[in-house]
Motif scaffolding. Structure first.
Motif, PDB file in Angstrom:
ATOM      1  N   LEU A 620       1.125  -1.457   0.456  1.00 35.37           N
ATOM      2  CA  LEU A 620      -0.178  -0.394   0.217  1.00 35.37           C
ATOM      3  C   LEU A 620       0.457   1.189  -0.367  1.00 35.37           C
ATOM      4  CD1 LEU A 620      -2.962  -1.147   2.473  1.00 35.37           C
ATOM      5  CD2 LEU A 620      -3.022  -0.776  -0.016  1.00 35.37           C
ATOM      6  N   TYR A 621       1.155   1.708   1.137  1.00 34.98           N
ATOM      7  CA  TYR A 621       3.357   2.712   0.718  1.00 34.98           C
ATOM      8  C   TYR A 621       3.245   2.825  -0.561  1.00 34.98           C
ATOM      9  CZ  TYR A 621       2.487   4.132   5.602  1.00 34.98           C
ATOM     10  OH  TYR A 621       2.163   4.652   6.620  1.00 34.98           O
ATOM     11  N   THR A 622       4.086   2.107  -1.045  1.00 33.12           N
ATOM     12  CA  THR A 622       4.866   1.742  -1.685  1.00 33.12           C
ATOM     13  C   THR A 622       3.566   2.120  -3.258  1.00 33.12           C
ATOM     14  OG1 THR A 622       5.974   0.016  -1.388  1.00 33.12           O
ATOM     15  CG2 THR A 622       5.913   0.310  -4.360  1.00 33.12           C
ATOM     16  N   ASN A 623       2.730   1.546  -3.402  1.00 30.10           N
ATOM     17  CA  ASN A 623       1.561   1.798  -4.944  1.00 30.10           C
ATOM     18  C   ASN A 623       0.434   3.197  -4.508  1.00 30.10           C
ATOM     19  OD1 ASN A 623       3.216  -0.210  -6.656  1.00 30.10           O
ATOM     20  ND2 ASN A 623       2.581  -1.681  -5.055  1.00 30.10           N
ATOM     21  N   TYR A 624       0.389   3.356  -3.633  1.00 30.79           N
ATOM     22  CA  TYR A 624      -1.189   3.853  -2.724  1.00 30.79           C
ATOM     23  C   TYR A 624      -0.503   5.074  -1.976  1.00 30.79           C
ATOM     24  CZ  TYR A 624      -3.725   0.106  -5.649  1.00 30.79           C
ATOM     25  OH  TYR A 624      -3.709  -0.587  -7.041  1.00 30.79           O
ATOM     26  N   PHE A 625      -0.335   5.155  -1.308  1.00 31.88           N
ATOM     27  CA  PHE A 625       0.537   6.889  -0.817  1.00 31.88           C
ATOM     28  C   PHE A 625       1.200   7.417  -1.215  1.00 31.88           C
ATOM     29  CE2 PHE A 625      -1.254   3.854   2.874  1.00 31.88           C
ATOM     30  CZ  PHE A 625      -2.731   3.821   2.876  1.00 31.88           C
ATOM     31  N   GLU A 626       1.395   9.265  -0.494  1.00 30.68           N
ATOM     32  CA  GLU A 626       2.988   9.489  -0.987  1.00 30.68           C
ATOM     33  C   GLU A 626       2.547  10.237   0.165  1.00 30.68           C
ATOM     34  OE1 GLU A 626       3.796  13.475  -3.154  1.00 30.68           O
ATOM     35  OE2 GLU A 626       1.290  12.990  -3.306  1.00 30.68           O
TER      36      GLU A 626
END
Length: 679
Positions: A620-626
């Motif tokens: 999630l962090y890698t793909n969906y959170f900035e």
């Protein structure tokens, strides 16, 4: 009953006890009679104990205080934590003024001249302590051992109260007998400020006396939380370390460091002889012992000075620790009132003790991964598990998004997954929050004690003192001891200490360790002051290679939601990652119910099998959170507000209201007076 419960009773207990022995004198009324002393107090062990317990109650945090950042000198608030890099927000001591004066800008803690009213302030506390110490030996009825234990506790609290003032103001009036503003001759109550050195010597003398009178360990478990000889010795070490520090010792007098070293070494030896030490139950791997130490009370080897709390709901005896509620998010009916800064988050090193700065092992997207084990025991980040009694698997989400497409990169998100209200930094404090705490009453009835002084501090006090006298290897070894207990791994750089070689580098290392180990325990503000690290004028920031806080803005995080195509998620109301009952979310489900989990069609890396919750959170962090630095958590007026430190705060001025009634007091240099706090 345990001292933690005795301390909740205070005056009520004393009144009740007097009633039980058919005493007609009203204890509160007696406090108004400055010429009278109730002799029964000094002849009856129960009444004398209740008197001493009342002193504890007058000094320690009250019911519902957020104990970790509570400070009596700050009016029982977290002002000093906010006047540091730990918490953001404007306070009376970090904002800009046209000029400083003793009416507006002095610290009021020193109090007012002794009056005739009943109050709980510095001088009335000292008066009550002095009454007991002056009178108790005049009477019989209490055996010598018991009497000495009671006196020892009050010698300690007198020293504590004086040091609490001296570390802020420098020298203050030394009053060692009970003042009587009604009966005493006017000249007798006009006591000028003693020099700082005289005050330090009196504080040390009181602590030595306390040490000689108190047991190394209380035999009765009901006395858990009472001051011991080891606590008095350790507090003496803290006092003398402060006296040796640059604030009071700008010439770096080695004799002061030697004295601090001797005191702290003696304290460590005494404490260890009575069973104290670093808490290691359950093992140190992954910081388990470090995280668990807060929840062991009686016979906890880590505890040196304890502020006791209970989980009672009865009005007359309850003293609940408000820390749990202050930390917990509003999503689970907590207050969500504490927002740790990115500056402190970034101070925590990697698991091998190396700094995150310039470290190829550090991933700023997965900023929580591979960190010092204390990181996960101190903070709760977006997606971390933060269980409590009713829901042990609760995950705290803190991400945000936009309700309308942002015009440029300066526009901040305005919609949050926390529908009941988000904190200001998107990261929470979890230090000393209990996995068994109940939110049935909004976490209101926490009985978790606060270890105001831990054995870890004694070790670090000794380490810093050792460095002061150039015992650098010993200082480093003591820092290493703290890191080993915390669960760090040795790595290739000796727990991150391999490059530490000079005396100043060792000082920097021990202060950095205090910043991490003692974070949010009420120590940071005082460390910054005693080392003059708020600004660069003293030269200590350059010596230690640290950035001064003056002129800075403390920051937090935005965890910004993205769509599968990498663009920012925009929607007026719909949470992108909150799934319906069928497990389907608008973008992706943030909490799959089982693993391994197959990434669904339409999502990044569709069809990939994710083996665990931890790996899915990384996905999630890698793909969906900035991860975006949040720079709007400070005061908004003026818009470019920055932290402002005045060096006059190194030694606070005497409040003008006190000078008006006590003109014989000498105002401090820098505040329009001539009193030199360095003498």
């Amino acid at each position: 009953m345990k001292i933690k419960n005795i301390k909740t009773i205070g005056l009520f207990t004393i009144l009740t006890t007097f009633s039980l022995v058919s005493c007609n004198d009203d204890f509160l009324a007696e406090k108004e009679d400055f010429g009278g002393v109730n002799e029964q107090v000094f002849q009856d062990p129960s009444l004398a104990t209740a008197y001493v317990d009342y002193i504890y109650k007058s000094i320690l945090p009250p019911d519902n205080a957020a104990a970790m950042t509570w400070d009596l000198a700050a009016g029982g608030a977290d002002i000093f934590s906010r006047t540091s890099d730990e918490l953001a927000g404007e306070t009376a001591y970090n904002k800009t003024y046209a000029s400083l004066n003793a009416t507006t800008n002095s610290l009021p803690y020193l109090g007012a001249r002794m009056g005739t009213s009943v109050a709980n302030n510095t001088w009335t506390r000292l008066k009550q302590i002095n009454i007991f110490l002056n009178e108790v030996d005049k009477y019989t009825g209490i055996d010598e051992t018991k009497k000495n234990q009671l006196k020892g506790q009050l010698y300690f609290w007198r020293a504590w109260q004086y040091f609490d003032m001296v570390k802020l103001y420098g020298g203050v009036p030394l009053v060692l007998t009970a003042q009587n503003p009604i009966l005493d001759a006017a000249s007798d109550s006009k006591i000028a400020r003693s020099s700082t050195s005289e005050c330090i010597e009196q504080i040390v003398a009181d602590l030595d006396m306390a040490k000689s009178l108190l047991p190394g360990k209380w035999v009765n478990g009901a006395d858990w939380g009472r001051i011991t000889s080891g606590a008095a010795a350790a507090f003496k070490g803290r006092v003398l370390l402060t006296w040796a520090s640059p604030l009071f010792n700008p010439s770096d007098n080695t004799a002061r460091w030697q004295r601090a070293y001797d005191a702290n070494l003696a304290a460590k030896i005494l404490l260890e002889a009575n069973g104290s030490g670093l808490f290691v139950a359950g093992g140190t791997a992954n910081g388990k012992a470090w995280g668990d130490m807060w929840f062991t009370e009686a016979n906890n080897p880590e505890a040196v000075i304890v502020y006791g709390f209970n989980n009672s709901i009865a009005d007359q005896i309850k003293r609940n620790n408000g820390w749990e509620r202050a930390c917990r998010s509003k999503e689970v009916t907590g207050a969500g009132s504490l927002s740790p800064t990115k500056q402190i988050v970034d101070a925590f090193p990697m698991a091998d003790g190396t700094s995150i700065v310039g470290n190829p092992s550090y991933n700023p997207v997965l900023f929580y991964k591979g960190r010092d084990p204390r990181f996960a025991k101190t903070f709760v980040h977006n997606g971390a598990t933060w269980g409590y009694a009713e829901k042990t698997t609760f995950k705290q989400w803190t991400y945000s998004w936009y309700t309308t497409a942002p015009a440029n990169s300066t526009v901040v998100p305005n919609k949050f997954t926390e529908t009941l209200g988000a904190n200001s930094t998107a990261i929470y404090l979890s230090k000393s929050t209990s996995p068994t705490a109940s939110n049935a009453n909004s976490f209101a009835y926490s009985g978790t004690d606060f270890m105001e002084m831990r054995f870890a501090e004694v070790v670090l006090n000794l380490a810093e003192s050792a460095i002061g006298i150039n015992k650098l290897a010993e200082g480093k070894d003591l820092i290493r001891t703290i890191r080993v207990r915390a669960g760090l791994v040795v790595g290739l750089s000796d727990y991150g200490l391999a490059s530490v070689s000079s005396r100043d580098q060792h000082f920097a290392a021990v202060l950095n360790e205090r910043k991490i180990e003692l974070a949010y325990e009420g120590k940071r503000f005082y460390d910054l002051r005693r080392w003059k690290l708020f600004d660069a004028t003293a030269g200590t920031t350059a010596r230690l290679g640290v950035t001064p806080i003056n002129g800075s803005r403390r920051t937090g995080y935005f965890i910004v939601a993205k769509k599968t195509d990498g663009n920012k998620y925009v929607h007026l109301t719909v949470d992108p990652f909150l799934a319906n009952n069928a497990g389907v979310a608008p973008i992706v489900n943030r909490e799959p119910t089982s693993f391994p989990y197959i990434i669904p069609t339409g999502a990044k890396l569709a069809g990939t099998s994710i083996a665990s919750e931890a790996l899915y959170l990384e996905y999630l962090y890698t793909n969906y959170f900035e991860i975006v630095v949040r720079d709007n958590i400070e005061a908004t007026v003026p818009a470019n507000w920055t932290f402002k430190w005045y060096n006059e705060y190194n030694f606070f001025g005497i409040p003008q209201t006190l000078l008006d009634t006590a003109p014989y007091l000498e105002q401090t240099q820098g505040w329009g007076g001539t009193f030199d706090p360095l003498k």
